[in-house]
Write a protein that holds these residues in place. Sequence first.
Motif, PDB file in Angstrom:
ATOM      1  N   UNK A  35      30.610 -32.940  23.144  1.00 17.47           N
ATOM      2  CA  UNK A  35      29.893 -32.494  24.350  1.00 17.47           C
ATOM      3  C   UNK A  35      29.005 -31.290  24.072  1.00 17.47           C
ATOM      4  N   UNK A  36      29.492 -30.340  23.286  1.00 18.47           N
ATOM      5  CA  UNK A  36      28.700 -29.142  22.968  1.00 18.47           C
ATOM      6  C   UNK A  36      27.498 -29.506  22.099  1.00 18.47           C
ATOM      7  N   UNK A  37      27.711 -30.338  21.085  1.00 22.62           N
ATOM      8  CA  UNK A  37      26.612 -30.730  20.200  1.00 22.62           C
ATOM      9  C   UNK A  37      25.566 -31.513  20.998  1.00 22.62           C
ATOM     10  N   UNK A  38      26.020 -32.426  21.870  1.00 24.43           N
ATOM     11  CA  UNK A  38      25.096 -33.201  22.700  1.00 24.43           C
ATOM     12  C   UNK A  38      24.245 -32.266  23.569  1.00 24.43           C
ATOM     13  N   UNK A  39      24.865 -31.301  24.203  1.00 28.43           N
ATOM     14  CA  UNK A  39      24.140 -30.352  25.051  1.00 28.43           C
ATOM     15  C   UNK A  39      23.086 -29.603  24.257  1.00 28.43           C
ATOM     16  N   UNK A  40      23.430 -29.186  23.042  1.00 34.31           N
ATOM     17  CA  UNK A  40      22.469 -28.463  22.201  1.00 34.31           C
ATOM     18  C   UNK A  40      21.283 -29.350  21.831  1.00 34.31           C
ATOM     19  N   UNK A  41      21.539 -30.634  21.546  1.00 36.46           N
ATOM     20  CA  UNK A  41      20.451 -31.534  21.194  1.00 36.46           C
ATOM     21  C   UNK A  41      19.557 -31.871  22.381  1.00 36.46           C
ATOM     22  N   UNK A  42      20.043 -31.725  23.575  1.00 38.05           N
ATOM     23  CA  UNK A  42      19.213 -32.003  24.748  1.00 38.05           C
ATOM     24  C   UNK A  42      18.311 -30.823  25.101  1.00 38.05           C
ATOM     25  N   UNK A  43      18.477 -29.701  24.434  1.00 36.15           N
ATOM     26  CA  UNK A  43      17.653 -28.512  24.632  1.00 36.15           C
ATOM     27  C   UNK A  43      16.519 -28.527  23.597  1.00 36.15           C
ATOM     28  N   UNK A  44      15.328 -28.974  24.020  1.00 31.66           N
ATOM     29  CA  UNK A  44      14.207 -29.117  23.086  1.00 31.66           C
ATOM     30  C   UNK A  44      13.797 -27.790  22.458  1.00 31.66           C
ATOM     31  N   UNK A  45      13.900 -26.706  23.197  1.00 32.95           N
ATOM     32  CA  UNK A  45      13.564 -25.394  22.618  1.00 32.95           C
ATOM     33  C   UNK A  45      14.558 -25.022  21.518  1.00 32.95           C
ATOM     34  N   UNK A  46      15.822 -25.326  21.714  1.00 33.49           N
ATOM     35  CA  UNK A  46      16.834 -25.033  20.694  1.00 33.49           C
ATOM     36  C   UNK A  46      16.562 -25.833  19.420  1.00 33.49           C
ATOM     37  N   UNK A  47      16.155 -27.077  19.584  1.00 37.77           N
ATOM     38  CA  UNK A  47      15.815 -27.890  18.414  1.00 37.77           C
ATOM     39  C   UNK A  47      14.753 -27.164  17.595  1.00 37.77           C
ATOM     40  N   UNK A  48      13.725 -26.637  18.271  1.00 37.48           N
ATOM     41  CA  UNK A  48      12.674 -25.896  17.575  1.00 37.48           C
ATOM     42  C   UNK A  48      13.183 -24.636  16.906  1.00 37.48           C
ATOM     43  N   UNK A  49      14.106 -23.928  17.562  1.00 39.05           N
ATOM     44  CA  UNK A  49      14.643 -22.697  16.959  1.00 39.05           C
ATOM     45  C   UNK A  49      15.512 -22.988  15.753  1.00 39.05           C
TER      46      UNK A  49
END
Length: 184
Positions: A14-28
Amino acid sequence: MRLGHEQELDAPLDAVWTHFMDLRRIGRCFPGAKVTQVHGDDFVGEIRAKLGPLSLYFDGTGSMTERDEDAAQARLAATGQERHGLGKATIDITLQLHPLGDGNRTRARLATDLVFLGLPMDVGSGLVQRASDPLIERFLSCMSVPGRGHDEAGDADDGGLDLLRSATDLFGSLRRDRRERKRR
């Protein structure tokens, strides 16, 4: 060229999925990348890549084209244009997550279709796969930790994606592999 990466992460699905749904986080989290705008599932961003003393800048757009939370699968597609040249790149990434053991660990699989046009190098997919392994390992590790990614943890990668360092790491690993095979 098709690349595949798989890694076990120390975080629940669930935590990893949430992080992947954050497009800005992907960029960071991706070395050299920055997401500058997000509109729903669409984004605008840039990637800085270094090749020795030469810096390449790509500006691009992309979209989260698939989000299936029940199957823990997502797909992201992006295109980029070299800022001061004729280079172009397209990328299509499919993410698949699987819970492991007691649910506190997750296996992440990335399948990447990557096309480069006009870049100053032509390398085989085997070399690109091996050179990309440490970059994707850093990216996935960042996507599994709580917080906002590299910028919050003080681990910012402001030097861009260093292709020469990645190639040097790759050739070093090839030499080590060759020495190990000779010892057997």
